[in-house]
Write a protein that holds these residues in place. Structure first.
Motif, short mmCIF file in Angstrom:
data_model
loop_
_atom_site.label_atom_id
_atom_site.label_comp_id
_atom_site.label_asym_id
_atom_site.label_seq_id
_atom_site.Cartn_x
_atom_site.Cartn_y
_atom_site.Cartn_z
N GLN A 219 -7.69 101.49 -16.53
CA GLN A 219 -8.26 102.76 -16.97
C GLN A 219 -7.24 103.90 -16.86
N ARG B 279 -7.29 90.93 -3.49
CA ARG B 279 -7.02 92.37 -3.44
C ARG B 279 -7.07 92.88 -2.01
N GLY C 118 -13.86 103.64 -12.38
CA GLY C 118 -13.96 102.26 -11.93
C GLY C 118 -15.35 101.68 -11.93
N ALA C 119 -15.80 101.26 -10.74
CA ALA C 119 -17.08 100.57 -10.62
C ALA C 119 -18.28 101.50 -10.63
N GLY D 177 -14.52 103.62 -17.49
CA GLY D 177 -14.80 102.57 -16.52
C GLY D 177 -14.16 101.25 -16.89
N HIS E 260 -6.26 100.15 -3.21
CA HIS E 260 -5.87 99.32 -4.35
C HIS E 260 -4.94 100.09 -5.28
N GLY F 193 -11.66 99.92 -14.87
CA GLY F 193 -11.08 99.35 -13.66
C GLY F 193 -9.61 99.71 -13.52
N CYS F 194 -9.16 99.78 -12.28
CA CYS F 194 -7.76 100.08 -11.97
C CYS F 194 -6.92 98.80 -12.08
#
Length: 268
Positions: A182, A239, A201-202, A176, A53, A178-179
């Motif tokens: 962040q 995605r 991220g997650a 955190g 991603h 998310g891309c």
């Protein structure tokens, strides 16, 4: 607040170009050690954990590519990223997942009396993380917890958040959002904060138990995306079903030498 000068502290360690992203070669322990070294100098910095991603976001957005490639460390989180490192000559490369890195740093920070903070995620998730850390790492100092709104912050709000993080004395800040949000946030605050930032991220939801992780055997086959897609199809289908095939094509072209990518002079 006076902004710190950008000292261009990018790692001198070997990196591999993966369709334009320059990804550090390393393993969990060496990467965690480098994060601690960044924290020790108290001059800020940020770490990105690269996935398909992220690689595709960078491929489609030159500015985002620059943000990731200017990070102090870029780890190989996704198995396809790691496979590309190995196929391009770095057999010693190892996977460094954001969740694994976060968990390892919890233990190291506790042992070395360093403080950690968390920026991003929902308030209830952060509360759960704090609750779990009291049991898992009772000696770990949690110096900062903040769940920002989903909307962009105003200049005054952002300045207040920056001041709060600095005042907290946080040594390691896990982000955190998310891309790619962040990574953009970390780059924008690199010269305003003395803490080292990690975009994980997650990992917040994984640690809190809100999202289940793929079994290790499935993840090792590079099929973690399929497991996550089965759990969150509405959110993730675009995605994975669009980005993954494009990554495979671009990676194949790079391996065949049929397409030039920025940064090819980076040490392989």
């Amino acid at each position: 607040m006076t902004e710190k000068k950008d000292t261009n502290r990018s790692s001198a360690d070997p990196k591999v170009n993966v369709i334009g992203l320059r990804v550090n070669v390393g393993d969990l322990e060496s990467t965690a050690g480098k994060v601690l070294a960044l924290a020790a100098v108290q001059n800020g910095g940020y770490v990105c954990v690269s996935t398909v991603h992220m690689a595709m976001e960078a491929r489609d957005d030159r500015r985002f590519s620059e943000i990731v490639n200017r990070a102090d460390l870029v780890t190989a989180d996704g198995m396809p990223i790691l496979w590309m490192q190995k196929l391009r000559g770095r057999k010693e490369a190892d996977r460094v997942r954001g969740t694994d890195l976060m968990l390892r740093l919890f233990a190291l920070a506790e042992a070395k009396n360093l403080s950690v903070g968390f920026y991003g995620g929902r308030a209830e998730v952060l509360e759960k993380i704090a609750e779990l850390l009291k049991k898992d790492h009772p000696g770990l100092k949690i110096s900062y917890l903040h769940s920002p709104p989903f909307r962009p912050l105003s200049a005054d709000e952002d300045a207040a958040v920056t001041a709060e993080i600095e005042k907290s004395g946080t040594d390691i800040l896990f982000v955190g959002l998310g891309c790619p949000k962040q990574e953009r946030w970390m780059a924008a605050h690199r010269n305003k904060l003395t803490t080292v930032m990690l975009g994980v991220g997650a990992a917040f939801d994984f640690y809190a138990g809100n999202i289940s992780e793929a079994p290790r055997w499935l993840s090792s086959l590079g099929l973690e995306w399929l497991y996550r897609l089965s759990r969150e199809p509405r959110r993730l289908w675009r995605r994975y079903l669009f980005l993954n095939p494009r990554f495979v094509i671009l990676a194949g072209l790079q391996l065949l030498g049929l397409k030039k990518f920025k940064g090819e002079k980076v040490k392989r």
